[in-house]
Design an enzyme around this catalytic site. Structure first.
Site, PDB file in Angstrom:
ATOM      1  N   HIS A 141     -11.334   6.633   7.870  1.00  0.00           N
ATOM      2  CA  HIS A 141     -10.236   5.812   7.341  1.00  0.00           C
ATOM      3  C   HIS A 141     -10.449   4.324   7.276  1.00  0.00           C
ATOM      4  O   HIS A 141      -9.943   2.712   6.992  1.00  0.00           O
ATOM      5  CB  HIS A 141     -10.160   4.938   9.379  1.00  0.00           C
ATOM      6  N   SER A 262      -9.979  -6.827 -18.662  1.00  0.00           N
ATOM      7  CA  SER A 262      -8.655  -7.865 -19.403  1.00  0.00           C
ATOM      8  C   SER A 262      -8.360  -8.514 -20.237  1.00  0.00           C
ATOM      9  O   SER A 262      -9.739  -9.562 -20.479  1.00  0.00           O
ATOM     10  CB  SER A 262      -8.816  -8.006 -17.157  1.00  0.00           C
TER      11      SER A 262
END
Length: 430
Positions: A141, A262
């Site tokens: 999880h 980026s």
């Protein structure tokens, strides 16, 4: 646009030139079989074999008029042969040529994909062995569970790619069928021996009972196998993306000299290859769904499947070739950061030993519910207060009454959890 990681051998299989070459091979072998039966003069076949050539541009010119690619193909080949071209395409229907040639293309494509998987498994094997003892946190999880090693994680990927190889081999055996049974699949105009002869020469088997086409459940299964392999790639890529997050930075994709992450933020180093692979897995799954919808055709055939296959089959095999090669590049240059793995393990202030303490108390005769409640209370206090779980346990008289110092030491020994790591790698075939 062909992805730059795709091999030329794969993209060549889906060119018009190669498709027509395979179709011509079907035509010539069929005529050759009729020569052996005495239905076509050997001299005529010799001229057909010598003169038969493919001219894709001319095929396209004829197709523009007749609106039928196989008629255009047969007409173009016949133009260069002369009167003997009347022996070409005898007793055949278009799908005999198309489906048999397509089967060869699909077999050759999956053979290349099998090579890709075998290459990837070698990379995974080396990575798993290198990090057999590299401790890291196992998570469920997204939450810390208990320690594993990076080698154990990678051995799972290696094992899955072994299944991928098996799936591709199954896909190969399922699709390696041709048909030369004529318009309704009844062999009304050709003896069954012609199909047997052609298919054997082309490395195929004859479809036991065809309609006018090879049943499309074969193509659907082929595509489903490709989609499952792509999903396995996605699983690995997703894991790399998670482990590369700034909060973890346990592994990192190769970041080459001059690469930029980026246009706005010079510091960025993004898992772009893994993200790319996750996206492409969706494309192959979508193509598999489209091919599943091709299975149901009207009566003995329609051509609703044809347009789908001309996109789905080339795209999916080329994409999977690309994906396997790109993932291999990522894993070959993967940066692994053991110190970061160790640091991240410490974030959960030792509470990951909770199950070990629970089971040790149960072994001493405690009721499981009582042990669980007590251990959970200490774990939650350590987690929320930021204290030491081990100190809380060692200060609990009820626990220390039954567990000695050395027994508690064993509970907090991270290597206890991975002591069967070598055995797990062996079970994976490493």
């Amino acid at each position: 646009m062909i992805p730059r990681y795709s091999r030329p051998e794969m993209t060549r299989l889906w060119t018009d030139e190669y498709r027509f070459e395979k179709m011509l091979e079907v035509e010539l072998l069929s005529t050759e079989a009729l020569v052996k039966q005495g239905k076509v003069p050997a001299k005529a076949y010799a001229k057909i074999r010598r003169k038969a050539k493919i001219n894709v541009a001319r095929i396209r010119q004829i197709e523009h008029v007749v609106k039928h690619d196989v008629i255009a193909f047969v007409s173009q080949v016949g133009e260069g042969i002369g009167p003997e071209s009347r022996y070409l395409h005898l007793g055949l229907t278009s799908s005999d040529v198309l489906d048999t040639a397509l089967a060869v293309q699909m077999v050759e494509a999956v053979d290349l994909l099998i090579q890709d998987v075998q290459m990837l498994r070698k990379t995974l094997a080396a990575l798993a062995k290198k990090h057999e003892k590299t401790l890291m946190m196992g998570r469920s999880h997204g939450i810390h569970g208990e320690p594993i090693t990076f080698g154990i994680k990678v051995s799972g990927w290696y094992s899955e790619m072994g299944r991928a190889e098996g799936r591709l081999k199954q896909a190969r055996s399922e699709i390696a069928f041709g048909k030369l049974s004529g318009a309704m699949g009844t062999f009304a105009h050709l003896d069954t021996s012609v199909e047997a002869y052609v298919c054997k020469k082309m490395g195929l088997k004859g479809e036991p009972v065809a309609t006018q086409v090879i049943p499309r459940d074969r193509h659907a299964e082929y595509m489903c196998h490709l989609a499952v392999v792509a999903a396995g790639i996605e699983r690995i890529a997703t894991e790399i993306r998670h482990l590369q997050r700034t909060e973890l930075i346990e592994v990192e994709e190769p970041f080459t000299k001059g690469q930029k992450g980026s246009s706005a933020m010079p510091h960025k180093r993004n898992p772009i290859a893994s993200e790319n692979l996750c996206g492409l897995a969706r494309v192959i799954r979508g193509n598999a769904m489209a091919c599943l919808e091709d299975v149901a055709l009207w009566h003995e055939r329609d051509i609703s499947h044809s347009s789908v296959e001309r996109v789905a089959l080339p795209d999916s095999t080329i994409l999977l070739d690309y994906m396997l090669n790109r993932l291999n590049g990522v894993l070959s240059g993967l940066q692994v950061y053991p110190e970061n793995m160790k640091r991240n393990m410490s974030k959960t202030v030792e509470i990951i030993a909770s199950q070990r303490i629970l089971l040790s108390l149960v072994d001493k005769g405690w009721r499981r519910e009582d042990a669980y409640k007590l251990v959970q209370a200490h774990a939650m206090k350590a987690w929320f207060d930021g204290g030491s779980f081990r100190e809380l346990v060692e200060e609990d008289a009820a626990i220390t009454k039954d567990l000695s110092r050395s027994e508690l030491d064993q509970c907090f020994d991270a290597f206890y959890y991975v002591r069967r790591g070598k055995e797990l790698l062996k079970r994976a075939g490493l």
